[in-house]
Scaffold this motif. Structure first.
Motif, short mmCIF file in Angstrom:
data_model
loop_
_atom_site.label_atom_id
_atom_site.label_comp_id
_atom_site.label_asym_id
_atom_site.label_seq_id
_atom_site.Cartn_x
_atom_site.Cartn_y
_atom_site.Cartn_z
N GLU A 118 -55.62 32.63 -18.45
CA GLU A 118 -55.93 31.96 -19.88
C GLU A 118 -56.68 32.80 -20.72
O GLU A 118 -56.48 32.93 -21.96
N ASN A 119 -56.82 34.11 -20.25
CA ASN A 119 -58.05 35.37 -21.00
C ASN A 119 -56.45 36.31 -21.39
O ASN A 119 -54.94 36.65 -20.47
N ILE A 120 -56.19 36.81 -22.03
CA ILE A 120 -55.34 38.04 -22.67
C ILE A 120 -56.06 39.22 -23.78
O ILE A 120 -56.78 38.52 -24.84
N ASP A 121 -55.73 40.07 -23.20
CA ASP A 121 -56.45 41.27 -23.91
C ASP A 121 -55.26 41.90 -24.17
O ASP A 121 -54.04 42.09 -24.19
N CYS A 122 -55.45 42.55 -25.76
CA CYS A 122 -54.39 42.87 -26.49
C CYS A 122 -54.44 44.65 -26.30
O CYS A 122 -56.45 44.97 -26.77
N TYR A 123 -53.95 45.92 -26.06
CA TYR A 123 -54.60 46.57 -26.81
C TYR A 123 -53.42 48.05 -26.74
O TYR A 123 -52.48 47.65 -26.64
N TYR A 124 -53.54 49.17 -27.61
CA TYR A 124 -52.78 49.58 -28.29
C TYR A 124 -52.73 51.38 -27.82
O TYR A 124 -53.41 51.25 -27.68
N LYS A 125 -51.02 51.57 -28.22
CA LYS A 125 -51.50 53.37 -27.74
C LYS A 125 -50.54 53.69 -28.62
O LYS A 125 -49.81 53.41 -28.80
N ARG A 126 -51.48 54.49 -29.52
CA ARG A 126 -50.81 55.68 -30.86
C ARG A 126 -49.75 56.99 -30.08
O ARG A 126 -49.99 57.68 -29.20
#
Length: 227
Positions: A118-126
């Motif tokens: 039920e949990n979604i974590d969002c990350y990004y890399k440049r």
């Protein structure tokens, strides 16, 4: 009988969450999967109700219950977002393809977790510094960019403004400098009230000095036409 395999379900859920998460800040164009050559979305940044004409590319990867390792449990001094690492690399041919774009490219990693997912974590890399050969992929971190359903486009601390938009602006500058150009879009038009236009930011400018010098030399040949 056709099957809707689990990996496809997870991937579609991640892409849908990303599009929903960022929709307040970008016009998102999904690239047809049959034409996908390394970019899943082409996005245009929006500030308020104003499209800014600043484009950026996004590849989305989605995983289920994978571990993200905090980097010293600290926030980045650059964008005020929490730093993480994980074992994920992009293929060399894809990096070479991204290097040909004149707009920033980001990898967004969606991590679906929890007992019932039920949990979604969002990350990004440049990836712009990486494809410009100014940074190594293994040394660059991921930044957590959501608080549940809130996209952390801006992070404020005193008179400083960070968040994803800060990185988008500076990677846009990198793309401009990589073409030998000194300046780019006004950061105020993106919503970055702290940052100024027509300023040479040393940490970025120094990486592209030689290309900018080459451009200035070429323009000097045309000075006589301006007199």
């Amino acid at each position: 009988m056709a099957k809707y395999i689990k990996n496809k379900q997870i991937g579609n859920k991640g892409e849908a969450f990303f599009e929903s998460l960022i929709s307040e800040y970008a016009i998102v164009h999904k690239i047809d999967a049959s034409k996908d050559v390394g970019i899943d979305f082409l996005c245009e940044w929006v500030y308020g109700e104003r499209p800014t004409q600043l484009l950026f590319g996004v590849q989305v990867k989605t995983r289920s219950n994978k571990q993200m390792r905090p980097v010293n449990n600290k926030r980045s001094k650059l964008n005020l977002l929490m730093e993480y690492k994980t074992n994920l690399k992009i293929k060399e041919e894809t990096l070479n393809y991204w290097g040909g774009f004149d707009f920033p490219v980001f990898l967004f990693l969606l991590n679906i977790n929890g007992k019932n997912k039920e949990n979604i974590d969002c990350y990004y890399k440049r990836y712009t510094p990486i494809v410009h050969k100014k940074a190594k992929e293994n040394n660059e971190v991921f930044y957590k960019v959501n608080d549940k359903n809130e996209f952390l486009a801006f992070k404020y601390e005193k008179s400083f403004c960070g968040g994803f938009c800060r990185d988008l602006f500076f990677d846009h500058l990198r793309c401009q400098h990589n073409k030998g150009m000194l300046s780019g879009i006004n950061p105020q038009d993106l919503g970055l009230t702290y940052w100024k236009a027509d300023v040479l930011y040393e940490g970025v400018f120094d990486n592209y000095k030689e290309k900018i010098k080459d451009t200035l030399k070429k323009y000097k040949r045309f000075e006589k036409f301006l007199n």
